[in-house]
Design a protein around this motif. Structure first.
Motif, mmCIF file in Angstrom:
data_model
loop_
_atom_site.group_PDB
_atom_site.id
_atom_site.type_symbol
_atom_site.label_atom_id
_atom_site.label_comp_id
_atom_site.label_asym_id
_atom_site.label_seq_id
_atom_site.Cartn_x
_atom_site.Cartn_y
_atom_site.Cartn_z
ATOM 1 N N ASP A 197 0.858 -1.186 0.000
ATOM 2 C CA ASP A 197 0.000 0.000 0.000
ATOM 3 C C ASP A 197 0.898 1.241 0.000
ATOM 4 O O ASP A 197 1.691 1.440 0.917
ATOM 5 C CB ASP A 197 -0.882 -0.017 1.250
ATOM 6 N N PRO A 198 0.787 2.105 -1.015
ATOM 7 C CA PRO A 198 1.667 3.281 -1.077
ATOM 8 C C PRO A 198 1.468 4.230 0.099
ATOM 9 O O PRO A 198 2.383 4.985 0.454
ATOM 10 C CB PRO A 198 1.267 3.961 -2.399
ATOM 11 N N TYR A 199 0.280 4.191 0.737
ATOM 12 C CA TYR A 199 0.016 5.101 1.846
ATOM 13 C C TYR A 199 0.577 4.589 3.174
ATOM 14 O O TYR A 199 0.331 5.195 4.215
ATOM 15 C CB TYR A 199 -1.490 5.358 1.969
ATOM 16 N N TYR A 200 1.324 3.510 3.126
ATOM 17 C CA TYR A 200 2.052 3.020 4.289
ATOM 18 C C TYR A 200 3.561 3.136 4.076
ATOM 19 O O TYR A 200 4.332 2.382 4.657
ATOM 20 C CB TYR A 200 1.670 1.570 4.610
ATOM 21 N N THR A 201 3.973 4.067 3.241
ATOM 22 C CA THR A 201 5.400 4.270 2.969
ATOM 23 C C THR A 201 5.822 5.655 3.450
ATOM 24 O O THR A 201 4.994 6.509 3.764
ATOM 25 C CB THR A 201 5.699 4.139 1.472
ATOM 26 N N THR A 202 7.133 5.863 3.502
ATOM 27 C CA THR A 202 7.653 7.166 3.921
ATOM 28 C C THR A 202 7.189 8.265 2.985
ATOM 29 O O THR A 202 6.749 9.331 3.410
ATOM 30 C CB THR A 202 9.190 7.137 3.939
ATOM 31 N N ALA A 203 7.323 8.009 1.682
ATOM 32 C CA ALA A 203 6.992 9.030 0.684
ATOM 33 C C ALA A 203 6.393 8.375 -0.552
ATOM 34 O O ALA A 203 6.745 7.248 -0.896
ATOM 35 C CB ALA A 203 8.237 9.825 0.302
ATOM 36 N N VAL A 204 5.495 9.100 -1.190
ATOM 37 C CA VAL A 204 4.938 8.679 -2.469
ATOM 38 C C VAL A 204 5.458 9.641 -3.538
ATOM 39 O O VAL A 204 5.326 10.858 -3.399
ATOM 40 C CB VAL A 204 3.400 8.694 -2.457
ATOM 41 N N LEU A 205 6.060 9.087 -4.584
ATOM 42 C CA LEU A 205 6.533 9.876 -5.718
ATOM 43 C C LEU A 205 5.628 9.629 -6.914
ATOM 44 O O LEU A 205 5.226 8.492 -7.158
ATOM 45 C CB LEU A 205 7.974 9.512 -6.085
ATOM 46 N N SER A 206 5.333 10.686 -7.632
ATOM 47 C CA SER A 206 4.496 10.553 -8.820
ATOM 48 C C SER A 206 5.119 11.361 -9.951
ATOM 49 O O SER A 206 5.232 12.587 -9.854
ATOM 50 C CB SER A 206 3.073 11.042 -8.541
ATOM 51 N N ASN A 207 5.526 10.659 -10.994
ATOM 52 C CA ASN A 207 6.169 11.306 -12.139
ATOM 53 C C ASN A 207 5.091 11.738 -13.135
ATOM 54 O O ASN A 207 4.933 11.163 -14.200
ATOM 55 C CB ASN A 207 7.157 10.333 -12.784
ATOM 56 N N VAL A 208 4.342 12.798 -12.761
ATOM 57 C CA VAL A 208 3.246 13.236 -13.614
ATOM 58 C C VAL A 208 3.752 13.858 -14.915
ATOM 59 O O VAL A 208 3.003 13.991 -15.884
ATOM 60 C CB VAL A 208 2.316 14.225 -12.876
ATOM 61 N N GLY A 209 5.029 14.227 -14.938
ATOM 62 C CA GLY A 209 5.604 14.742 -16.181
ATOM 63 C C GLY A 209 5.597 13.713 -17.289
ATOM 64 O O GLY A 209 5.548 14.067 -18.474
ATOM 65 N N SER A 210 5.610 12.433 -16.929
ATOM 66 C CA SER A 210 5.619 11.374 -17.937
ATOM 67 C C SER A 210 4.286 11.302 -18.677
ATOM 68 O O SER A 210 4.206 10.699 -19.751
ATOM 69 C CB SER A 210 5.915 10.015 -17.282
ATOM 70 N N ILE A 211 3.253 11.918 -18.107
ATOM 71 C CA ILE A 211 1.954 11.975 -18.800
ATOM 72 C C ILE A 211 1.608 13.429 -19.162
ATOM 73 O O ILE A 211 0.443 13.806 -19.278
ATOM 74 C CB ILE A 211 0.831 11.333 -17.963
ATOM 75 N N LYS A 212 2.674 14.250 -19.286
ATOM 76 C CA LYS A 212 2.555 15.623 -19.793
ATOM 77 C C LYS A 212 1.748 16.540 -18.870
ATOM 78 O O LYS A 212 0.987 17.388 -19.333
ATOM 79 C CB LYS A 212 1.931 15.633 -21.197
ATOM 80 N N ASN A 222 -5.694 10.449 5.519
ATOM 81 C CA ASN A 222 -5.771 10.033 6.919
ATOM 82 C C ASN A 222 -5.515 8.535 7.060
ATOM 83 O O ASN A 222 -5.140 8.056 8.127
ATOM 84 C CB ASN A 222 -7.134 10.398 7.511
ATOM 85 N N TRP A 223 -5.755 7.810 6.002
ATOM 86 C CA TRP A 223 -5.440 6.375 5.983
ATOM 87 C C TRP A 223 -3.929 6.199 5.871
ATOM 88 O O TRP A 223 -3.241 6.916 5.175
ATOM 89 C CB TRP A 223 -6.126 5.711 4.790
ATOM 90 N N GLY A 224 -3.401 5.220 6.580
ATOM 91 C CA GLY A 224 -1.985 4.900 6.440
ATOM 92 C C GLY A 224 -1.078 5.810 7.240
ATOM 93 O O GLY A 224 -1.491 6.416 8.238
ATOM 94 N N THR A 225 0.167 5.924 6.794
ATOM 95 C CA THR A 225 1.186 6.655 7.556
ATOM 96 C C THR A 225 2.012 7.614 6.703
ATOM 97 O O THR A 225 2.919 8.255 7.218
ATOM 98 C CB THR A 225 2.151 5.651 8.221
ATOM 99 N N THR A 226 1.735 7.719 5.416
ATOM 100 C CA THR A 226 2.560 8.560 4.544
ATOM 101 C C THR A 226 2.391 10.035 4.888
ATOM 102 O O THR A 226 1.267 10.536 4.982
ATOM 103 C CB THR A 226 2.192 8.340 3.068
ATOM 104 N N SER A 227 3.518 10.718 5.059
ATOM 105 C CA SER A 227 3.489 12.135 5.415
ATOM 106 C C SER A 227 4.190 13.012 4.390
ATOM 107 O O SER A 227 4.415 14.193 4.643
ATOM 108 C CB SER A 227 4.142 12.340 6.793
ATOM 109 N N LEU A 228 4.543 12.439 3.235
ATOM 110 C CA LEU A 228 5.242 13.220 2.204
ATOM 111 C C LEU A 228 4.852 12.729 0.818
ATOM 112 O O LEU A 228 4.928 11.533 0.529
ATOM 113 C CB LEU A 228 6.765 13.096 2.381
ATOM 114 N N PHE A 229 4.419 13.656 -0.025
ATOM 115 C CA PHE A 229 4.190 13.394 -1.442
ATOM 116 C C PHE A 229 5.117 14.285 -2.259
ATOM 117 O O PHE A 229 5.338 15.447 -1.896
ATOM 118 C CB PHE A 229 2.739 13.702 -1.835
ATOM 119 N N CYS A 230 5.639 13.735 -3.330
ATOM 120 C CA CYS A 230 6.481 14.510 -4.245
ATOM 121 C C CYS A 230 6.002 14.268 -5.666
ATOM 122 O O CYS A 230 6.090 13.147 -6.171
ATOM 123 C CB CYS A 230 7.948 14.124 -4.105
#
Length: 296
Positions: A197-212, A222-230
């Motif tokens: 589950d990505p929301y149980y990781t330190t950080a979630v990265l999303s390469n939105v540039g790859s889809i322009k 609020n679900w999970g433990t992730t406190s950083l998105f990039c």
């Protein structure tokens, strides 16, 4: 790359399998966690524009080395830079659940792999767990393994769990989900359900540039433990001023960071961003072990 989610961890009362409760917090952070218990209510946004020239040059250098089968890309360099920043700035690897703050036991970074760039193509979830002593070469290999697996016919555990849960009648699903949400709050969710589950990781990265897409920001949950998105935006040409105040055109990429402001003060976040920018301005430092300090 060992998955710590699969290991049995003995811990003290009050700790979690994935985090150690921080018991020496100052009064302000204790009260803040009680007054503002929801992660979604404590989002702070940070936008940074990164010069691509050092990253491009470093990728060319790495790809010219003998035996490179899977090309290094800017996504690999940015991901590794984020991991090194998380390693050297441990407060970024904290989370608050049930009004208590925890230090995560490991670093983990997740991202989504699109199997094909079509409207109907499925997505797969990927998670990497960097180890002590890892360098950019190790992270590059981990990413290759996860991306290759994600683009195959393999279905990750989190998707399997959701597929199973969604089959019974809606009323049963709602009741089951409410039980799972309660287990999430007390840190007792089944590991087979959350290990990918990505929301149980330190950080979630999303390469939105790859889809322009431009970088933008992603909300916390609020679900999970992730406190950083990039979010990594589309690489573009940008007019900038050089040291002589002359207009020059540079290739840049925008990073959109969303953080839980309860974890640290503004100075700590500001210094962490300066570290990330310093790494991306000199990617050679990523050949040092993740835990080795650098000047910035």
């Amino acid at each position: 790359m060992d998955n710590p989610m699969k290991k049995k961890i003995r811990h003290k009362i009050g700790d979690r399998f994935d985090g150690v409760q921080i018991r020496d917090l100052d009064a302000m952070h204790i009260i803040t966690s009680i007054l503002y218990p929801n992660r979604c209510d404590n989002e702070a946004y940070i936008s940074e524009r990164i010069d691509m020239a050092p990253i491009r040059a470093y990728c060319e250098k790495k790809n010219s080395e003998e035996g490179v089968l899977f090309p290094y890309t800017p996504f690999h360099i940015i991901t590794t830079a984020v991991i090194k920043t998380l390693t050297l700035r441990p407060k970024l690897n904290r989370f608050i659940v049930n009004q208590l703050m925890y230090q995560r036991r490991w670093i983990s970074v997740s991202f989504v792999v699109k199997k094909l760039f079509t409207d109907t193509a499925e997505e797969a979830l990927a998670v990497i767990y960097p180890s002590q002593g890892d360098t950019v070469n190790d992270i590059h290999r981990h990413l290759y393994e996860q991306i290759s697996s994600g683009k195959s016919d393999h279905v990750d555990g989190s998707t399997n769990a959701m597929n199973i849960v969604s089959k019974p009648p809606v009323r049963l699903v709602r009741g089951f989900v409410n039980i799972i949400r309660w287990l999430d709050r007390i840190g007792k969710c089944p590991r087979w359900m959350i290990e990918t589950d990505p929301y149980y990781t330190t950080a979630v990265l999303s390469n939105v540039g790859s889809i322009k897409l431009k970088s933008g920001y992603h909300h916390l949950t609020n679900w999970g433990t992730t406190s950083l998105f990039c979010l990594i935006g589309e690489i573009k040409k940008t007019a900038c001023l050089d040291e002589n105040n002359q207009t020059v055109v540079k290739e840049t990429v925008d990073l959109g960071l969303t953080v839980d402001e309860r974890l640290a003060d503004g100075y700590y976040y500001s210094k962490s961003v300066r570290l990330l920018k310093a790494i991306l301005a000199n990617p050679e430092v990523l050949e040092l072990p993740m835990e080795e300090e650098i000047e910035y």
